[in-house]
Design an enzyme around this catalytic site. Structure first.
Site, short mmCIF file in Angstrom:
data_model
loop_
_atom_site.label_atom_id
_atom_site.label_comp_id
_atom_site.label_asym_id
_atom_site.label_seq_id
_atom_site.Cartn_x
_atom_site.Cartn_y
_atom_site.Cartn_z
N ALA A 271 -5.65 -6.02 5.90
CA ALA A 271 -5.67 -4.87 4.98
C ALA A 271 -4.81 -3.73 5.51
CB ALA A 271 -7.11 -4.41 4.77
N ASP A 272 -4.91 -3.46 6.80
CA ASP A 272 -4.09 -2.39 7.39
C ASP A 272 -2.60 -2.63 7.14
OD1 ASP A 272 -6.14 -0.89 8.36
OD2 ASP A 272 -5.74 -1.26 10.48
N LYS A 273 -2.16 -3.86 7.36
CA LYS A 273 -0.73 -4.14 7.26
C LYS A 273 -0.25 -4.20 5.81
CE LYS A 273 -1.07 -7.60 10.17
NZ LYS A 273 -0.70 -8.75 11.05
#
Length: 496
Positions: A271-273
């Site tokens: 999700a972060d990336k």
């Protein structure tokens, strides 16, 4: 403002005056054409003068003020923070010789200045993409540095292996944003940048006076990108959110349960990336809009909504229609082929290979080669729809064939037959393929490649990852030159 307030713009020696052919929104007049009078449009104002544009003398450094403030209608002007002249009327840029060469050397975003108020990985990945593409990124860190500096082992107390690539092409300044002096310093720096990126929670941003409305008052054409866990205005807007939370909240855990029988997370900060890449794309889109109109804007990237949209691109499947449509014996939501537990690499005589017959002719060729009875007329791959519907049983049959050959034998056959296939790479294999570079503080390290390659403006690693606050004094001096008074009173407050 009207075309230089109705006055002719002053040109540099060797310049050529050219009449602007775009309508002037400020004056409400179309430019004069030979033998015709200017035509009034339904807008306010009334300068009626022709616009001045510089077409020659590009080797000289242009003024940082716009030659023409009317950016809404395609009049030529100089970009505020770069040696760039451009025409939005046709969507083309005319670069000075200096800027054009700089873009070729540094990347397509050369001349764009970014103030980075992000932490951990999501925001730093977004600004790494911008920096790799030529933007000048100023990383604002607390005196102790960011979390990514200690995420895993590394060759230096301030540089983990993750930070060596995540922070490259950036300059670091150490500022205590919780102090009134630190927050004021950042607000002053805003006047000198094109973009501000933050991943702080909304209440914290507002409390520090670093919210969009406050900073827009200092720089009206600012592009401001804000990312947080959940949408602004929602009940969860100020809840802390990390990749683990967002994966669970955006359907990833459910997909893993449907594949393996119990909920789990993908073993990468998925999700972060995803959100970091969306941030970088959105910032570039907003900069393009600003180039055409002169308008800055606020960008919001809510992690849960963004990741859910990414997941639902295929897994919304038949549930997207109303009423939902599902295949017999299967739920409407979830793309069946992707959630098959047999969608994975296959064992061979001497290792692993991933065979991926996708088209009906791939399955026919593969099963015929393996001597499977009736392979040429199997109804499971009579057409593409049938192939996708029967993915589970087809994957199982392919898996049973794996041990009959070595990995290299499968790869050789698949290349000849045009069937997608690959050797299974380990994480260490990927690292071993990376080129080496030298860092002044740590020596040799591996350079992760850029994610997009440009033919004319390739970019690359211009500067190594900084130590904490390595460029504080340098950035403050530059800010004072770009915007006099920017650091007034700050030196004494920092004890200098």
């Amino acid at each position: 403002m009207p075309c230089s307030a109705g006055r002719r713009a002053r040109l540099r020696p060797g310049s050529v005056r050219r009449r602007c052919r775009a309508p002037c929104r400020a004056s409400g007049l179309r430019p004069r054409r030979r033998g015709r009078r200017a035509t009034r449009l339904p807008w306010s104002g009334g300068c009626g003068r022709q616009c001045a544009s510089v077409w020659k003398g590009l080797s000289e450094r242009p003024s940082r003020r716009s030659v023409h403030e009317n950016t809404l209608d395609g009049c030529m002007r100089f970009s505020i923070h770069s040696d760039t002249m451009w025409s939005s009327r046709r969507g083309t840029r005319v670069l000075s010789a200096t800027t054009s060469e700089r873009a070729r050397q540094e990347g397509p975003l050369a001349g764009i200045r970014v103030l980075d108020l992000t932490r951990v990985v999501m925001g730093p990945l977004a600004t790494q993409v911008l920096a790799d593409q030529g933007a000048e990124v100023i990383l604002v860190e607390a005196p102790g540095g960011d979390t990514n500096r200690v995420m895993g082992p590394g060759p230096h107390p301030e540089l983990s292996g993750i930070a060596l690539n995540l922070l490259r092409n950036k300059r670091s300044i150490d500022v205590d944003l919780k102090s009134a002096e630190g927050a004021e310093l950042v607000r002053r720096l805003v006047r000198t940048v094109d973009v501000v990126v933050t991943t702080m929670r909304p209440k914290a941003v507002t409390r520090l006076g670093l919210d969009y409305d406050t900073l827009r008052a200092l720089k009206p054409d600012l592009v401001y990108c804000q990312a947080q866990g959940f949408p602004l205005g929602s009940e969860r807007a100020d809840e802390p959110a990390y990749d683990d939370i967002i994966q669970a909240a955006s359907g990833v855990s459910d997909l893993m349960e449907r594949v393996w029988g119990q909920p789990a997370l993908i073993p990468t900060i998925f999700a972060d990336k995803v959100c970091g890449l969306v941030m970088a794309q959105a910032i570039c889109a907003a900069l393009f809009h600003r180039e055409r109109t002169g308008e800055g804007q606020h960008i919001e990237v809510p992690m849960q909504q963004t990741t859910a949209a990414f997941v639902l691109a295929e897994h919304g499947s038949g549930a997207i229609s109303e009423p939902p449509v599902n295949a017999p014996g299967q739920p409407a939501a979830g793309y069946p082929r992707i959630i098959s537990p047999d969608r994975r690499p296959h064992p061979t005589k001497d290792g692993q290979v991933h065979l991926f017959p996708y088209l009906p002719r791939h399955y026919a060729a593969l099963f015929t080669e393996a001597g499977v009875p009736g392979a040429e007329n199997d109804p499971r791959y009579a057409d593409q729809r049938a192939t996708l519907f029967h993915s589970q049983s087809l994957y199982q049959d392919v898996r049973r064939l794996g041990p009959s050959r070595t990995t290299e034998e499968w790869l050789t056959y698949c290349r000849a037959a045009g069937i997608p296939a690959t050797r299974v790479a380990s994480i260490q294999d990927l690292v071993d393929e990376l080129p080496l570079a030298e860092h002044p503080a740590v020596g040799s390290y591996r350079v992760i490649p850029q994610m997009a390659l440009f033919s004319r403006t390739p970019g690359g690693v211009r500067r190594p990852a900084p130590l904490i606050g390595e460029h504080t004094e340098e950035v403050l001096r530059e800010a004072a030159e770009l915007a006099p008074g920017t650091t007034a009173g700050v030196a004494s407050e920092r004890g200098e």
